[in-house]
Scaffold this motif. Structure first.
Motif, short mmCIF file in Angstrom:
data_model
loop_
_atom_site.label_atom_id
_atom_site.label_comp_id
_atom_site.label_asym_id
_atom_site.label_seq_id
_atom_site.Cartn_x
_atom_site.Cartn_y
_atom_site.Cartn_z
N ARG A 146 0.83 -1.20 0.00
CA ARG A 146 0.00 0.00 0.00
C ARG A 146 0.87 1.26 0.00
NH1 ARG A 146 -4.98 -0.43 3.52
NH2 ARG A 146 -6.32 0.97 2.36
N VAL A 147 0.42 2.27 -0.75
CA VAL A 147 1.11 3.56 -0.81
C VAL A 147 0.09 4.69 -0.74
CG1 VAL A 147 3.02 2.66 -2.20
CG2 VAL A 147 1.05 3.68 -3.35
N ARG A 148 0.55 5.86 -0.30
CA ARG A 148 -0.26 7.09 -0.35
C ARG A 148 0.18 7.90 -1.55
NH1 ARG A 148 0.93 10.14 4.76
NH2 ARG A 148 2.61 8.66 4.89
N LEU A 149 -0.77 8.35 -2.33
CA LEU A 149 -0.47 9.17 -3.50
C LEU A 149 -0.31 10.62 -3.06
CD1 LEU A 149 -3.15 7.61 -5.83
CD2 LEU A 149 -0.71 7.07 -5.77
N VAL A 150 0.80 11.24 -3.44
CA VAL A 150 1.12 12.59 -3.01
C VAL A 150 0.91 13.60 -4.13
CG1 VAL A 150 2.93 14.07 -2.09
CG2 VAL A 150 2.77 11.69 -1.32
N GLU A 151 1.41 13.29 -5.32
CA GLU A 151 1.22 14.17 -6.47
C GLU A 151 1.39 13.39 -7.76
OE1 GLU A 151 4.53 16.95 -7.66
OE2 GLU A 151 5.29 16.39 -5.69
N LYS A 152 0.98 14.01 -8.87
CA LYS A 152 1.07 13.37 -10.17
C LYS A 152 1.85 14.28 -11.12
CE LYS A 152 -1.80 10.96 -13.52
NZ LYS A 152 -1.31 11.34 -14.80
N GLN A 153 2.73 13.67 -11.91
CA GLN A 153 3.51 14.39 -12.91
C GLN A 153 3.52 13.53 -14.16
OE1 GLN A 153 7.82 15.47 -12.57
NE2 GLN A 153 7.01 16.83 -10.99
N GLN A 154 2.72 13.91 -15.14
CA GLN A 154 2.53 13.14 -16.36
C GLN A 154 2.10 11.72 -16.00
OE1 GLN A 154 6.27 13.91 -18.28
NE2 GLN A 154 5.50 15.80 -19.19
N GLU A 155 2.86 10.68 -16.40
CA GLU A 155 2.43 9.31 -16.10
C GLU A 155 3.02 8.77 -14.80
OE1 GLU A 155 6.18 8.73 -18.52
OE2 GLU A 155 4.48 10.04 -18.70
N TRP A 156 3.59 9.62 -13.98
CA TRP A 156 4.22 9.22 -12.72
C TRP A 156 3.43 9.75 -11.52
CZ3 TRP A 156 8.75 6.34 -12.43
CH2 TRP A 156 9.42 6.13 -13.64
N TYR A 157 3.38 8.93 -10.45
CA TYR A 157 2.84 9.37 -9.17
C TYR A 157 3.95 9.39 -8.14
CZ TYR A 157 -2.13 9.15 -10.28
OH TYR A 157 -3.36 9.38 -10.80
N ARG A 158 4.02 10.49 -7.40
CA ARG A 158 4.90 10.52 -6.22
C ARG A 158 4.11 9.89 -5.09
NH1 ARG A 158 5.55 14.95 -2.72
NH2 ARG A 158 7.14 14.53 -1.21
#
Length: 75
Positions: free
Chosen positions: A38-50
């Motif tokens: 499990r991960v928490r999504l922090v931000e999105k940049q094009q096709e990548w999630y931080r």
């Protein structure tokens, strides 16, 4: 993909997912994740999630390597 960011949680979808930094295929490996982690999504940049892990380590994952966590009411 918007749904994932809205829910703010996801799991690693493939057997070995590599957190990278910066968000690029040639980025440095931060950590490896197992399928279902499990991960928490922090931000999105094009096709990548931080994403951020429960131990507060963060890095970038390609969106196709993540699956949303659905509440029971949506299963």
């Amino acid at each position: 993909r918007y749904f994932w960011m809205h829910r703010n949680e996801a799991v690693a979808a493939v057997s070995s997912v590599v957190l990278k930094d910066p968000p690029d295929n040639s980025g440095q490996e931060v950590q490896r994740l197992k399928a279902g982690q499990r991960v928490r999504l922090v931000e999105k940049q094009q096709e990548w999630y931080r994403v951020r892990l429960s131990n507060e380590i963060s890095g970038w994952i390609r969106s196709e390597e993540l699956l949303p966590i659905l509440p029971e009411s949506e299963l």
